[in-house]
Design a protein around this motif. Structure first.
Motif, short mmCIF file in Angstrom:
data_model
loop_
_atom_site.label_atom_id
_atom_site.label_comp_id
_atom_site.label_asym_id
_atom_site.label_seq_id
_atom_site.Cartn_x
_atom_site.Cartn_y
_atom_site.Cartn_z
N LEU A 12 -7.45 -11.84 -75.29
CA LEU A 12 -8.91 -11.69 -75.21
C LEU A 12 -9.43 -11.09 -76.52
N ARG A 13 -8.73 -10.08 -77.03
CA ARG A 13 -9.17 -9.43 -78.27
C ARG A 13 -9.13 -10.41 -79.44
N ASN A 14 -8.04 -11.16 -79.53
CA ASN A 14 -7.92 -12.11 -80.64
C ASN A 14 -8.97 -13.22 -80.54
N THR A 15 -9.27 -13.62 -79.34
CA THR A 15 -10.33 -14.62 -79.13
C THR A 15 -11.68 -14.05 -79.51
N TRP A 16 -11.90 -12.79 -79.14
CA TRP A 16 -13.22 -12.18 -79.31
C TRP A 16 -13.61 -11.99 -80.76
N VAL A 17 -12.64 -11.78 -81.62
CA VAL A 17 -12.97 -11.50 -83.02
C VAL A 17 -13.15 -12.79 -83.84
N THR A 18 -12.98 -13.94 -83.19
CA THR A 18 -13.20 -15.22 -83.85
C THR A 18 -14.44 -15.87 -83.23
N PRO A 19 -15.55 -15.95 -83.96
CA PRO A 19 -16.81 -16.40 -83.37
C PRO A 19 -16.72 -17.71 -82.60
N GLU A 20 -16.05 -18.71 -83.19
CA GLU A 20 -15.99 -20.01 -82.52
C GLU A 20 -15.22 -19.93 -81.21
N GLU A 21 -14.08 -19.20 -81.23
CA GLU A 21 -13.28 -19.06 -80.02
C GLU A 21 -14.03 -18.25 -78.96
#
Length: 796
Positions: A661-670
């Motif tokens: 979730l954290r890795n997804t959250w820091v990437t705007p598109e994801e």
């Protein structure tokens, strides 16, 4: 190292497209506003979605025509990722092609092939001329022909004058007209600008020399005024309002109500219409809110203009959401829908309330359900005879023969006026207003009849007066007011509506029957309240639509509340689809809540009975809060707790661990894709944050709590903890770099993760004072990588 979507687009996709002939002028960005958060009591826009349209140039100096959607992927993603949503994109943007690419390969879905083509080299991407030829074959339109000219005309005010869905609706309409079909139906949710669509549509036709004379017809004076104002802003004095004294035959665009044209069900013969407008007088006829009047005698307008283009505008979904009960109202709604579909055909474009909320063009809806215990039982003749019952018009004691054997909940405030019930419901609502922002919220209360609206107005004013006295507050004038179609009402409704819309110091609570149910724009409306029983899903959707506008200025109102005291929201339940096959639009069909009944039923065959105060004990209980979501293309009402459970399950499916979730959250598109895939989209998640009183948290913490049980931290807490939690990491850098990274982290407190993604990040005074962008250069890591790592560590 893998490129993200933005890098892939800049470094790989754009050069390849340019090589294929797609210049910057042929690539258009469509940005949605995204949701709105309330931070420190002020509205703050969240980042919206950006879509890229490929356009083809046909006439030099005129805007290019959108024909395809292009979705960019990171270069380490499959090029076909997300292509299954191609049909949704096609409908949303009214284009025949969808492409997805990772900068090396691309995938295509197109109307002419009907299948997905995958793993195609981007060096073979079709050029503009190829797509133009394919578009013409698919649409059966020759773009250079004179008849297609309207499709290529500019908008009044330029491209910024419309939203993407309005542009798509206009193009879909013109495509159908160009192919020779003269009947068009558009279905867009209330608050999405159907009148603006009509204005720009006529403007394009006029620019192309296709508009001879148009009629814009509606069923209410307020709608007529709004239509005239918007048309006049574009066409000036070429637009005129029809009156009974002046048919305005010389105007190019006529704006009229059915009543003025003498073509309503109450008119024996359409004399005014027949005397002033000969057959085929108009080249274009636009019927606003075409679901409301539904083929009454006004169909003569269409019958007398068979060669004109007939355009119907409706806010009612083609598949209406309704319950299993209320057969009569369902039949009326089905008949209305069937007539529209039979006459116009399927809508050429649809844009639902749920889609508008996801895009950020419409406010999110929180539903508060309340139950009145008295409504769970019948009131019998014996119950009334035991109590003080009077004739509300004479004050005389009611005669036994005027009392019916029993009264059910739907008879309350229609046949049986119950003062205790009115007072209890008004007191309950007033307390909710105090608990959710204060007593001075703009609110519409839908009542059963004119006399009910009057009683509710009196009760709300009395409760407000008492509260002001007890709390030593100065009473504001015109707190609650009756706004119905009663011709004896003074001041009349048309005089009251402007103050309700614009005044911040008066006219807060409007009590109505259905006068305010359609076409009346109250952008800053906070609450929609149902004190009346409803059977028509069409009427229900119209009434709910009063609250969906996002405020003035646009975006200042992120949500509205719907208070349901009569189980009206059951109409968000099951589907029903009209299958009736009407032959001709000759028989009058009337909606369940027709405006002509606004004040004409105060004296039914049996006398209305009024039971005074302190005769019944009335208790009101809560049934919890719900969120309006869109699932599988239809509106669904989900209780908050159930929604949270659904949200958690879907979240864990999409991001199985907190690290993911954290890795997804820091990437705007994801992050955007994750939010789109959650039930109800980003708007519903933001509403959960409001309901959980976690406005000081980034949405990451809201989701982390729901999916993984983590204690939510405010943005301020995370920003403050960054320095001491990351001492070792910060010591790896020069002091000036360390100061800039800490300053960057502090921006998180202002508005969350998106504050670190803005292009103006390094223009912030605090960051500039700490050393600015230069302090992140000349290091082994790139500046963008340092910012990305800061984002990850903030959420650790």
């Amino acid at each position: 190292m893998a490129r993200d979507e933005k890098q892939t687009r800049i470094e790989l996709i754009n050069p390849a497209l340019h090589e294929s002939g797609w210049t910057d002028a042929l690539i258009r960005e469509e940005r949605t506003p995204g949701g709105t958060d309330i931070i420190d009591g002020k509205p703050r826009k969240r980042k919206g979605r950006t879509d890229y349209l490929l356009c083809i140039s046909v006439i030099e100096g005129k805007p290019p025509l959108a024909v395809a959607v292009l979705e960019a992927k990171a270069d380490d993603k499959l090029p076909s990722l997300g292509i299954q949503q191609a049909k949704d994109y096609m409908k949303k943007f009214d284009v025949p092609f969808v492409f997805t690419t990772n900068g090396n390969l691309y995938a295509e879905y197109a109307d002419d092939t009907g299948c997905i083509r995958d793993a195609l080299s981007l060096t073979t991407f079709p050029n503009p001329e190829e797509l133009k030829n394919r578009y013409e074959n698919i649409k059966k339109i020759q773009l250079e022909s004179e008849i297609a000219k309207s499709l290529l005309m500019p908008y009044k005010g330029g491209e910024a004058a419309r939203y993407y869905f309005q542009d798509a609706a206009i193009r879909a309409t013109l495509e159908k007209i160009i192919k020779g079909d003269k009947r068009v139906l558009l279905s867009l949710a209330t608050g999405t600008g159907k009148t603006i669509i009509a204005v720009q549509l006529l403007y394009k036709l006029a620019q192309a020399g296709k508009l001879r004379r148009a009629l814009f017809v509606c069923d209410r004076d307020e709608l007529r005024t709004q239509g005239n104002n918007k048309l006049h802003a574009v066409f000036g004095d070429n637009v005129q309002i029809v009156t009974t004294q002046d048919p305005q035959r010389n105007a190019r665009i006529l704006v009229a109500s059915y009543q003025t044209l003498n073509v309503t069900d109450e008119d024996d013969k359409p004399i005014f219409w027949k005397d002033n407008y000969p057959p085929n007088f108009f080249s274009h006829i636009i019927i606003d809110e075409c679901h409301r009047s539904a083929w009454g005698k006004w169909s003569v307008i269409l019958i007398d203009n068979p060669d004109a283009v007939h355009i119907g505008l409706t806010a009612t979904p083609r598949i209406v959401v309704g319950g299993k009960k209320d057969a009569d109202a369902r039949k009326k709604d089905e008949k209305i829908t069937a007539h529209n579909l039979e006459y116009f055909g399927e809508p050429v474009y649809e844009y639902s309330m749920g889609a508008g909320q996801d895009d950020g063009y419409l406010a999110t809806c929180e539903v508060i359900r309340r139950t009145v215990d008295l409504d769970k039982r019948e009131i019998t003749r014996e119950d009334i005879e035991k109590r003080s019952a009077i004739d509300p018009f004479t004050g005389k004691k009611i005669r036994p023969e005027d009392i019916e054997e029993e009264y059910k909940a739907k008879d309350y405030e229609v046949k049986l006026m119950l003062d205790d019930r009115v007072n209890a419901m008004c007191e309950d609502l007033f307390q909710h207003l105090l608990d959710t922002g204060g007593q001075h919220q703009k609110t519409i209360i839908f009542c059963a009849r004119d006399h009910h609206a009057n009683q509710v107005m009196i009760a709300m004013n009395n409760i407000y007066e008492k509260w002001c006295q007890e709390n030593n507050r100065t009473r504001k004038e015109w707190y609650a007011f009756q706004c119905t179609g009663n011709p004896d009402l003074r001041p009349s409704a048309d005089k009251l509506i402007p103050d309700f819309r614009g005044s911040k110091n008066s006219h807060f609570i409007a009590t109505t029957v259905d006068l305010l149910s359609t076409g009346v724009d109250i952008p800053n409306l906070n609450n929609v309240v149902f004190f009346r029983y409803l059977e028509s899903p069409i009427s229900f959707y119209q009434m709910v639509g009063r609250g969906t506008r996002t405020g003035e200025p646009r975006g200042s109102k992120p949500m509205f509340r719907l208070y349901d005291y009569t189980n009206a929201t059951r109409l968000f339940g099951e589907d029903f689809i009209s299958r009736a096959k009407p032959s001709k639009p000759e028989e009058p069909v009337e909606g369940a809540e027709s405006p002509k009944h606004e004040y004409g039923e105060d004296r039914p065959k049996r006398k209305i009975i009024r039971v005074g105060e302190q005769q019944f004990i009335v208790q009101i209980d809560g049934e919890g809060c719900s969120i309006l979501c869109e699932e599988d293309g239809k509106d669904v009402l989900v209780p908050v707790e159930e929604y949270k459970q659904r949200l958690a399950e879907k979240l864990v499916d999409e991001a199985p661990s907190i690290d993911e979730l954290r890795n997804t959250w820091v990437t705007p598109e994801e992050r955007s894709k994750l939010l789109v895939n959650l039930p109800g989209g980003e708007g519903a998640v933001r509403l959960i944050r409001e309901l959980e009183d976690e406005q000081e948290c980034d949405l990451f913490d809201v989701l982390a709590e729901l999916g993984f049980g983590l204690v939510p931290k405010s943005r301020g807490e995370r920003a403050a903890a960054f320095s001491y939690k990351n001492k070792r990491w910060l010591r790896e850098f020069p002091e000036r770099t360390c100061k800039v990274l800490v300053s960057i982290a502090r921006q998180f407190e202002k508005g969350g993760i998106e504050e670190l993604e803005t292009t103006k990040l390094f223009d912030e005074a605090e960051i500039v004072a700490s050393g600015g962008f230069e302090s992140l250069t000349g290091l082994p890591a790139q500046p963008q990588d340092l910012v990305q790592e800061t984002k990850v560590r903030l959420l650790a």
